[in-house]
Design a protein around this motif. Structure first.
Motif, PDB file in Angstrom:
ATOM      1  N   LEU A   1      46.792  51.476  54.209  1.00 23.75           N
ATOM      2  CA  LEU A   1      46.253  51.377  55.562  1.00 23.75           C
ATOM      3  C   LEU A   1      45.615  52.678  56.020  1.00 23.75           C
ATOM      4  N   VAL A   2      46.255  53.808  55.746  1.00 21.33           N
ATOM      5  CA  VAL A   2      45.822  55.079  56.327  1.00 21.33           C
ATOM      6  C   VAL A   2      44.418  55.458  55.855  1.00 21.33           C
ATOM      7  N   VAL A   3      44.159  55.385  54.549  1.00 18.88           N
ATOM      8  CA  VAL A   3      42.815  55.691  54.053  1.00 18.88           C
ATOM      9  C   VAL A   3      41.807  54.701  54.624  1.00 18.88           C
ATOM     10  N   ALA A   4      42.197  53.419  54.714  1.00 21.27           N
ATOM     11  CA  ALA A   4      41.293  52.393  55.248  1.00 21.27           C
ATOM     12  C   ALA A   4      40.949  52.627  56.710  1.00 21.27           C
ATOM     13  N   LEU A   5      41.862  53.227  57.464  1.00 25.52           N
ATOM     14  CA  LEU A   5      41.577  53.511  58.876  1.00 25.52           C
ATOM     15  C   LEU A   5      40.368  54.423  59.028  1.00 25.52           C
ATOM     16  N   PHE A   6      40.176  55.348  58.098  1.00 25.77           N
ATOM     17  CA  PHE A   6      39.085  56.315  58.198  1.00 25.77           C
ATOM     18  C   PHE A   6      37.867  55.922  57.370  1.00 25.77           C
ATOM     19  N   MET A   7      38.067  55.139  56.315  1.00 22.99           N
ATOM     20  CA  MET A   7      36.974  54.875  55.379  1.00 22.99           C
ATOM     21  C   MET A   7      36.315  53.508  55.572  1.00 22.99           C
ATOM     22  N   THR A   8      36.730  52.730  56.588  1.00 21.09           N
ATOM     23  CA  THR A   8      36.132  51.413  56.816  1.00 21.09           C
ATOM     24  C   THR A   8      35.741  51.262  58.278  1.00 21.09           C
ATOM     25  N   ASN A   9      34.865  50.280  58.526  1.00 23.41           N
ATOM     26  CA  ASN A   9      34.513  49.916  59.894  1.00 23.41           C
ATOM     27  C   ASN A   9      34.765  48.427  60.079  1.00 23.41           C
ATOM     28  N   VAL A  10      34.220  47.835  61.156  1.00 26.70           N
ATOM     29  CA  VAL A  10      34.481  46.423  61.451  1.00 26.70           C
ATOM     30  C   VAL A  10      33.972  45.531  60.325  1.00 26.70           C
ATOM     31  N   ARG A  11      32.869  45.915  59.697  1.00 27.43           N
ATOM     32  CA  ARG A  11      32.294  45.078  58.652  1.00 27.43           C
ATOM     33  C   ARG A  11      33.028  45.206  57.320  1.00 27.43           C
ATOM     34  N   SER A  12      33.643  46.368  57.062  1.00 22.04           N
ATOM     35  CA  SER A  12      34.241  46.606  55.736  1.00 22.04           C
ATOM     36  C   SER A  12      35.756  46.740  55.767  1.00 22.04           C
TER      37      SER A  12
ATOM     38  N   THR B   1      31.806  52.169  53.088  1.00 23.30           N
ATOM     39  CA  THR B   1      31.328  51.432  51.919  1.00 23.30           C
ATOM     40  C   THR B   1      32.504  51.194  50.985  1.00 23.30           C
ATOM     41  N   ILE B   2      32.337  50.250  50.074  1.00 25.70           N
ATOM     42  CA  ILE B   2      33.408  49.956  49.119  1.00 25.70           C
ATOM     43  C   ILE B   2      33.695  51.159  48.231  1.00 25.70           C
ATOM     44  N   TRP B   3      32.671  51.949  47.928  1.00 30.50           N
ATOM     45  CA  TRP B   3      32.854  53.056  46.997  1.00 30.50           C
ATOM     46  C   TRP B   3      33.646  54.192  47.629  1.00 30.50           C
ATOM     47  N   GLY B   4      33.451  54.431  48.911  1.00 29.50           N
ATOM     48  CA  GLY B   4      34.259  55.445  49.572  1.00 29.50           C
ATOM     49  C   GLY B   4      35.724  55.083  49.577  1.00 29.50           C
ATOM     50  N   LEU B   5      36.022  53.796  49.840  1.00 32.93           N
ATOM     51  CA  LEU B   5      37.409  53.331  49.856  1.00 32.93           C
ATOM     52  C   LEU B   5      37.998  53.333  48.446  1.00 32.93           C
ATOM     53  N   VAL B   6      37.188  52.957  47.443  1.00 34.13           N
ATOM     54  CA  VAL B   6      37.663  52.968  46.062  1.00 34.13           C
ATOM     55  C   VAL B   6      38.009  54.392  45.635  1.00 34.13           C
ATOM     56  N   ILE B   7      37.196  55.356  46.026  1.00 32.12           N
ATOM     57  CA  ILE B   7      37.490  56.756  45.695  1.00 32.12           C
ATOM     58  C   ILE B   7      38.842  57.161  46.282  1.00 32.12           C
ATOM     59  N   GLY B   8      39.052  56.844  47.557  1.00 37.75           N
ATOM     60  CA  GLY B   8      40.324  57.188  48.200  1.00 37.75           C
ATOM     61  C   GLY B   8      41.505  56.514  47.545  1.00 37.75           C
ATOM     62  N   HIS B   9      41.366  55.231  47.226  1.00 35.99           N
ATOM     63  CA  HIS B   9      42.470  54.494  46.612  1.00 35.99           C
ATOM     64  C   HIS B   9      42.726  54.939  45.175  1.00 35.99           C
ATOM     65  N   THR B  10      41.672  55.328  44.471  1.00 37.29           N
ATOM     66  CA  THR B  10      41.861  55.831  43.106  1.00 37.29           C
ATOM     67  C   THR B  10      42.629  57.144  43.114  1.00 37.29           C
ATOM     68  N   ILE B  11      42.385  57.981  44.118  1.00 38.20           N
ATOM     69  CA  ILE B  11      43.156  59.224  44.263  1.00 38.20           C
ATOM     70  C   ILE B  11      44.631  58.899  44.450  1.00 38.20           C
ATOM     71  N   LEU B  12      44.928  57.880  45.273  1.00 34.21           N
ATOM     72  CA  LEU B  12      46.325  57.508  45.532  1.00 34.21           C
ATOM     73  C   LEU B  12      46.970  56.831  44.330  1.00 34.21           C
TER      74      LEU B  12
ATOM     75  N   ALA C   1      38.461  40.003  55.327  1.00 31.40           N
ATOM     76  CA  ALA C   1      39.335  41.164  55.129  1.00 31.40           C
ATOM     77  C   ALA C   1      40.180  40.994  53.875  1.00 31.40           C
ATOM     78  N   LEU C   2      40.683  39.771  53.619  1.00 32.40           N
ATOM     79  CA  LEU C   2      41.489  39.515  52.419  1.00 32.40           C
ATOM     80  C   LEU C   2      40.674  39.738  51.150  1.00 32.40           C
ATOM     81  N   PHE C   3      39.480  39.192  51.106  1.00 33.51           N
ATOM     82  CA  PHE C   3      38.644  39.356  49.912  1.00 33.51           C
ATOM     83  C   PHE C   3      38.206  40.805  49.737  1.00 33.51           C
ATOM     84  N   GLU C   4      38.006  41.511  50.834  1.00 33.55           N
ATOM     85  CA  GLU C   4      37.652  42.927  50.745  1.00 33.55           C
ATOM     86  C   GLU C   4      38.804  43.721  50.129  1.00 33.55           C
ATOM     87  N   SER C   5      40.027  43.412  50.540  1.00 32.85           N
ATOM     88  CA  SER C   5      41.200  44.095  49.986  1.00 32.85           C
ATOM     89  C   SER C   5      41.342  43.822  48.494  1.00 32.85           C
ATOM     90  N   ILE C   6      41.173  42.547  48.102  1.00 33.63           N
ATOM     91  CA  ILE C   6      41.300  42.188  46.690  1.00 33.63           C
ATOM     92  C   ILE C   6      40.195  42.852  45.866  1.00 33.63           C
TER      93      ILE C   6
END
Length: 566
Positions: free
Chosen positions: A508-519, A435-446, A367-372
């Protein structure tokens, strides 16, 4: 000869004026297209569900006003937001006044007290407050052992918990503009009133309050806008009676699968927020939001004698408020150093047991490396398109500029829960969720609005004569940008990149919807633990997040300082 000289000047600078709009739109286009495709379209697509699927209906809105439970949630949202706003204003006045009246060294210390929690993850602070306030927590233990109370008090999972948690998170939004208002006061007016015999209370009531009202209103509106769409703190620190509209939206998506009703609630929430934003824009303008308050007075002042009752009251009230701001952040480290299976403060036995658990457990490391990883990719995209837009915004027509600036900062205004659900609804068919790209899109918007605002602020002080000089010497606009403009705004770009990293790493909020147990990211893994049972390893994770935040901010300060003196 004079005529030919004028013609020569016209020929030299004619390309500058003609190319101005074209170059500006080329720079703005990446961020503009990105926000239209991944922000405006998904949010509008979600909101359209409120009016029926295939046929127009207002039944979802009628249900909101017809069912008492939903009316109560709306009332809860507004009343809690109002109470948080009032608390933030009341608590901000003493500390903002003290900051404006003390010496430079003490002022810097107070800035650290305010900014450290401001840049610390809201999830970390909420987790710390739960540990501090729960029935067997630090505060109840302290009160029972000192004999102030005989039985533990329920400070959390009720209204008091929500108010404490949200006030702590949002209070800096009032302190900073209020401090700026204090510093911009004309001290000669205060000295004149003192010379005419006005008491400190009279000066405060008739001079200070009216002249600082703009800072209070600006900060209060920002706090209220954030409060009505808040999700994390009410969900973790509140009870059933403190349910707010953002929680109701999530419940209708995740439990009821009622997208139409969730969309109707989103329309109601967005209508409130946009109305407040329009009010802020009309009262203060976007410039206030993007560059802060006006000029600052270089002269400290005080109302009456610092040794008087009023002066002592302001100083002594600042101490508990400062403790309130810093305690949840500071207390994390001692508690994370305990080796007991239970969270206690102060820890009975010191050690690195929970940090060892954190670094040895594969789920925490993943989870730490995924966040970084997500944060670093986000920094690249957000810094690139945010910087280009900030440079280009000054090269378009004034009428279009105001519209574009509003659009570029709109992701900061729209409640993040609406953005997250709308983006999820939009990206699911394309297989980008989890996927990483869905989360990156959300975080780039923020993150891109923070980059845009930071770089734009550094461009305000840029000497435009350098551009005319470079172009007059035959340099193309792109050569000028590469060799003159970009090197001069490097501190702003670095600052924007730092804000982008922290925004992504703490989300956290975007990650709640854009990730699963693996990501899942580190904040999501912590949230899952806090929502069920607090594992002491979460405190070690909180300590890691705080350390990462501090390191990033210190590096930014060092680089910025080197650029200023280099």
């Amino acid at each position: 000869m004079m005529a030919s000289s004028r013609e020569l000047k016209l020929v030299r600078f004619w390309p500058l004026s003609m190319g101005k709009n074209r170059n500006g739109w080329l720079l703005i286009l990446p961020l503009l297209l990105f926000l239209v495709v991944f922000f405006l379209y998904p949010v509008c697509g979600l909101l359209m569900n409120a009016f029926g699927d295939g046929h127009f209906t207002l039944s979802h809105f009628a249900r909101i006003f017809r069912v008492s439970v939903y009316r109560d949630v709306m009332l809860n949202t507004l009343s809690i937001s109002l109470m948080v706003t009032v608390l933030c204003v009341v608590l901000s006045y003493p500390i903002a006044y003290t900051m404006a009246t003390v010496s430079g060294r003490t002022r810097k210390l107070l800035f650290i007290v305010i900014l450290l929690p401001f840049w610390t993850s809201s999830l970390v602070r909420t987790t710390a407050w739960i540990i501090l306030l729960q029935r067997n927590g630090v505060l109840n233990t302290l009160l029972t052992e000192t004999g102030f109370i005989s039985h533990p008090i329920d400070f959390v999972y009720n209204l008091s918990g929500v108010l404490i948690g949200m006030t702590h998170v949002l209070m800096p939004f009032v302190v900073l503009p209020l401090y700026a208002s204090f510093r911009s006061l004309d001290t000669s007016v205060i000295r004149a009133a003192q010379g005419l015999g006005a008491s400190p209370l009279t000066i405060f009531r008739k001079i200070i309050l009216p002249l600082t009202s703009s800072g209070v209103l600006a900060g209060g509106l920002i706090v209220f806008m954030n409060s009505v769409g808040y999700y994390i703190t009410p969900a973790l620190m509140g009870g059933v009676k403190q349910t707010m509209i953002a929680q109701l939206i999530v419940d209708n998506i995740t439990q009821e699968l009622n997208w139409g009703f969730a969309a109707a609630l989103s329309v109601m929430l967005l209508a409130i927020v946009i109305s407040l934003f329009v009010l802020f824009q009309r009262c203060f303008g976007l410039e206030r939001l993007m560059t802060g308050s006006g000029s600052k007075s270089q002269e400290s002042f005080h109302i009456g004698d610092k040794r008087s009752f009023g002066g002592k009251l302001a100083l002594w009230s600042t101490i508990p408020i400062g403790i309130f701001l810093i305690a949840p952040v500071v207390i994390v480290f001692p508690m994370s150093m305990g080796s007991s299976p239970f969270l206690t403060f102060p820890p009975t036995h010191l050690g690195f047991h929970w940090y060892q658990n954190f670094f040895e457990a594969s789920k925490w490391m993943k989870a730490l490396f995924e966040s970084i990883k997500v944060a670093l990719v986000t920094v690249v995209f957000a810094t690139l398109i945010g910087t280009l837009a900030a440079v280009g915004i000054f090269r378009v027509q004034r009428g279009a500029r105001k519209f574009l600036e509003t659009l570029f900062i709109l992701p900061m205004v729209v409640p993040i829960i609406i953005l997250s659900i709308g983006l999820y609804y939009f990206l699911v068919p394309y297989g980008l969720v989890s996927t990483i790209w869905g989360l990156v899109i959300g975080h780039t918007i923020l993150a891109s609005p923070y980059v845009f605002i930071t770089v734009r602020a550094s461009l305000v002080s840029f000497d435009r004569n350098l551009e005319y000089a470079a172009r007059g010497l035959g340099a193309s606009w792109w050569t000028f940008s590469r060799r003159v403009l970009l090197p001069s705004i490097v501190p702003g770009i670095i600052g924007g990149a730092v804000f982008a990293f922290i925004t992504s790493f703490d989300d956290l909020v975007v990650a709640l919807f854009m990730t699963n147990v693996r990501s899942r990211t580190l904040p999501k893994l912590m949230y899952e633990g806090v929502a069920h049972e607090i594992d002491p390893t979460i405190i070690a994770a909180s300590g890691v997040i705080i350390l990462v935040t501090i390191v990033v901010l210190v590096v930014n300060m060092l680089i910025s300082g080197r650029n200023r003196h280099g």
